[in-house]
Design a protein around this motif. Structure first.
Motif, PDB file in Angstrom:
ATOM      1  N   GLN A  50      40.772  40.788  31.117  1.00  0.00           N
ATOM      2  CA  GLN A  50      40.818  39.379  30.768  1.00  0.00           C
ATOM      3  C   GLN A  50      40.649  38.555  32.035  1.00  0.00           C
ATOM      4  OE1 GLN A  50      44.382  38.178  28.770  1.00  0.00           O
ATOM      5  NE2 GLN A  50      43.575  36.160  28.275  1.00  0.00           N
ATOM      6  N   LYS A  51      39.671  37.659  32.007  1.00  0.00           N
ATOM      7  CA  LYS A  51      39.429  36.810  33.163  1.00  0.00           C
ATOM      8  C   LYS A  51      40.495  35.708  33.205  1.00  0.00           C
ATOM      9  CE  LYS A  51      35.159  35.431  33.483  1.00  0.00           C
ATOM     10  NZ  LYS A  51      33.745  35.111  33.291  1.00  0.00           N
ATOM     11  N   VAL A  52      40.560  34.989  34.320  1.00  0.00           N
ATOM     12  CA  VAL A  52      41.548  33.936  34.496  1.00  0.00           C
ATOM     13  C   VAL A  52      41.401  32.849  33.432  1.00  0.00           C
ATOM     14  CG1 VAL A  52      42.408  32.182  36.100  1.00  0.00           C
ATOM     15  CG2 VAL A  52      41.712  34.403  36.959  1.00  0.00           C
ATOM     16  N   ASP A  53      40.165  32.599  32.981  1.00  0.00           N
ATOM     17  CA  ASP A  53      39.945  31.568  31.968  1.00  0.00           C
ATOM     18  C   ASP A  53      40.272  32.037  30.551  1.00  0.00           C
ATOM     19  OD1 ASP A  53      37.805  33.168  31.230  1.00  0.00           O
ATOM     20  OD2 ASP A  53      36.261  31.729  31.796  1.00  0.00           O
ATOM     21  N   GLY A  54      40.691  33.299  30.414  1.00  0.00           N
ATOM     22  CA  GLY A  54      41.110  33.831  29.122  1.00  0.00           C
ATOM     23  C   GLY A  54      40.057  34.638  28.388  1.00  0.00           C
ATOM     24  N   THR A  55      38.810  34.611  28.840  1.00  0.00           N
ATOM     25  CA  THR A  55      37.768  35.383  28.185  1.00  0.00           C
ATOM     26  C   THR A  55      37.864  36.852  28.594  1.00  0.00           C
ATOM     27  OG1 THR A  55      36.179  34.902  29.959  1.00  0.00           O
ATOM     28  CG2 THR A  55      36.178  33.408  28.066  1.00  0.00           C
ATOM     29  N   ILE A  56      37.337  37.705  27.740  1.00  0.00           N
ATOM     30  CA  ILE A  56      37.341  39.150  28.008  1.00  0.00           C
ATOM     31  C   ILE A  56      36.004  39.519  28.635  1.00  0.00           C
ATOM     32  CG2 ILE A  56      37.511  41.460  26.988  1.00  0.00           C
ATOM     33  CD1 ILE A  56      40.114  39.882  26.816  1.00  0.00           C
ATOM     34  N   ARG A  57      36.052  40.263  29.706  1.00  0.00           N
ATOM     35  CA  ARG A  57      34.833  40.687  30.400  1.00  0.00           C
ATOM     36  C   ARG A  57      34.676  42.183  30.321  1.00  0.00           C
ATOM     37  NH1 ARG A  57      31.939  42.538  34.325  1.00  0.00           N
ATOM     38  NH2 ARG A  57      30.923  41.597  36.052  1.00  0.00           N
ATOM     39  N   GLU A  58      33.465  42.594  29.956  1.00  0.00           N
ATOM     40  CA  GLU A  58      33.098  44.007  29.989  1.00  0.00           C
ATOM     41  C   GLU A  58      32.552  44.299  31.373  1.00  0.00           C
ATOM     42  OE1 GLU A  58      30.619  46.155  26.850  1.00  0.00           O
ATOM     43  OE2 GLU A  58      29.203  45.829  28.501  1.00  0.00           O
ATOM     44  N   ALA A  59      32.994  45.366  31.985  1.00  0.00           N
ATOM     45  CA  ALA A  59      32.540  45.703  33.331  1.00  0.00           C
ATOM     46  C   ALA A  59      32.184  47.183  33.409  1.00  0.00           C
ATOM     47  CB  ALA A  59      33.631  45.382  34.342  1.00  0.00           C
TER      48      ALA A  59
END
Length: 103
Positions: A50-59
């Motif tokens: 989860q990024k700081v802005d609340g979105t989920i990031r696939e890495a």
């Protein structure tokens, strides 16, 4: 084995003190983080955070020495024990995420 368990417990206690959520949940997160870093040391791994802005990031990342670029400024940085760095194989750069935000 003792250092593995101490690392996991240190992370779990940090998560607990930071968030106040149930210790059992913090321990689960600490184990997930441990397993992720161990898998990244062996190859490229797909994971989410989860990024700081609340979105989920696939890495897609790795920590495998053979897949990392040659000596970089990253190794000279001061260690921060609240974040996990990894080499993003899609972007070709080092990235990081808050350990607590691993999904």
């Amino acid at each position: 084995m003792k250092t593995i368990l101490s690392t996991i417990m240190k992370n779990a206690w940090k998560f607990f003190r930071t968030t106040g959520i149930e210790f059992s949940e913090c321990l689960k997160k600490a184990w997930k983080l441990y397993h992720l870093t161990e898998r990244m040391k062996k190859g490229i791994v797909k994971f989410y955070f989860q990024k700081v802005d609340g979105t989920i990031r696939e890495a897609w990342g790795t920590l495998k020495a053979e897949l990392l670029p040659e000596s970089t400024a990253e190794s000279n940085r001061k260690q921060n024990d609240t974040i996990q760095t990894y080499y993003d194989t899609e972007v070709g750069e080092f990235r990081c995420f808050k350990k607590l935000n691993l999904v």
